[in-house]
Design an enzyme around this catalytic site. Structure first.
Site, PDB file in Angstrom:
ATOM      1  N   SER A 148       0.854  -1.189   0.000  1.00 12.61           N
ATOM      2  CA  SER A 148       0.000   0.000   0.000  1.00 12.61           C
ATOM      3  C   SER A 148       0.883   1.231   0.000  1.00 12.61           C
ATOM      4  O   SER A 148       1.997   1.207   0.525  1.00 12.61           O
ATOM      5  CB  SER A 148      -0.893   0.009   1.241  1.00 12.61           C
ATOM      6  N   TYR A 161      -0.956  -0.283  10.442  1.00 13.97           N
ATOM      7  CA  TYR A 161      -1.174  -0.787   9.084  1.00 13.97           C
ATOM      8  C   TYR A 161      -0.047  -0.290   8.173  1.00 13.97           C
ATOM      9  O   TYR A 161       0.528  -1.060   7.394  1.00 13.97           O
ATOM     10  CB  TYR A 161      -2.528  -0.316   8.574  1.00 13.97           C
ATOM     11  N   LYS A 165       2.848  -2.411   6.098  1.00 10.04           N
ATOM     12  CA  LYS A 165       3.028  -2.344   4.648  1.00 10.04           C
ATOM     13  C   LYS A 165       4.443  -1.896   4.279  1.00 10.04           C
ATOM     14  O   LYS A 165       5.003  -2.333   3.265  1.00 10.04           O
ATOM     15  CB  LYS A 165       1.977  -1.421   4.031  1.00 10.04           C
TER      16      LYS A 165
END
Length: 256
Positions: A148, A161, A165
């Site tokens: 991402s 998160y 990533k």
């Protein structure tokens, strides 16, 4: 002849969204796929949409469960006779807000699913003999990790998160360096893609969010699927350890 005729792929987290879009693209290009997800009913529906058991199989389970990983890899080999491609698409984000407010158990779970399970899927696939040698004498084994743009800089409210990533992007770099020439490992880093997973980031304000993108729209699963298909194909046979940003241009101005 399609880009992926006769190849067999595993796509994790593929009952819907980006994962399903990737599986759909690979099947359209001649591959057979094993798709995973947590809900058997959703996987059954996905397999039907992919053309049935001649083209796809679904195996339900949790991406970070070792027995599930073993079962999926064994199923691909037993039913389709080989395994060439792996797409580590599964990702979770149960925390939104300042990182300081996120408990360590939540952070650990995010890293286990988003990073460590991708490593385990890759390790097990490689040890099972991922890929073969094609008619030009080149190995066919390839892995794509779905990262991402959150892994490229600070996000503010998606901290763990984003950390996961970023780790996945560097895992791609390391494995690309270590697994050649037999297996290529690359990643894609999408911006906001219109899926149920990302809905909270644009629901009710899509036009405003899209205005920050030079291409003036959010992504759709097909945008990511095309890039993943390319990175898995022979056309990318001299590319490894790279992360392709798929973002409609939004990071050109420094925004995530």
């Amino acid at each position: 002849m399609g880009l992926h005729d006769q190849t067999v792929a595993i796509v994790t987290g593929a009952s819907r969204g980006i994962g399903f879009g990737i599986a759909e693209r690979l099947v359209a290009e001649g591959a057979r796929v094993v798709v995973t997800g947590r809900k058997p009913e959703a996987l059954d529906e996905a397999v039907e949409r992919l053309g049935g058991v001649e083209h796809a199989l679904g195996v339900a389970g949790h991406a970070d469960d070792a027995d599930h990983q073993d079962q999926v890899i064994a199923t691909a080999r037993e039913v389709f006779g080989r395994l060439d491609l792996l797409v580590n698409n599964t990702g979770i984000n149960p925390a939104y807000g300042p990182m300081i407010d996120t408990g360590v158990d939540t952070a650990r779970k995010i890293l286990e699913v988003n990073v460590l399970s991708a490593f385990e899927w890759t390790r097990k696939a490689v040890r099972s003999g991922l890929g073969q040698v094609d008619d030009r004498g080149r190995p066919t084994g390839a892995v794509v990790n779905v990262a991402s743009i959150a892994g490229l800089g600070a996000t503010g409210m998606l901290g763990w998160y984003a950390v996961s990533k970023a780790a996945l992007i560097h895992l791609t770099t390391e494995l690309g360096h270590q697994l050649g020439p037999e297996v290529r490992v690359n990643a894609v880093a999408p911006a906001v893609v219109k899926t149920q997973f990302a809905e909270a980031l644009y629901a009710g304000r899509e036009e405003k969010v899209a205005a920050a993108y030079p291409l003036k729209r959010l992504g759709v699963p097909e945008d990511v699927a095309g890039a993943v298909s390319f990175l898995l194909s022979r056309d990318a046979s001299w590319i490894t350890g790279q992360t392709l940003v798929i973002d409609g241009g939004v990071t050109l101005g420094g925004a995530l």
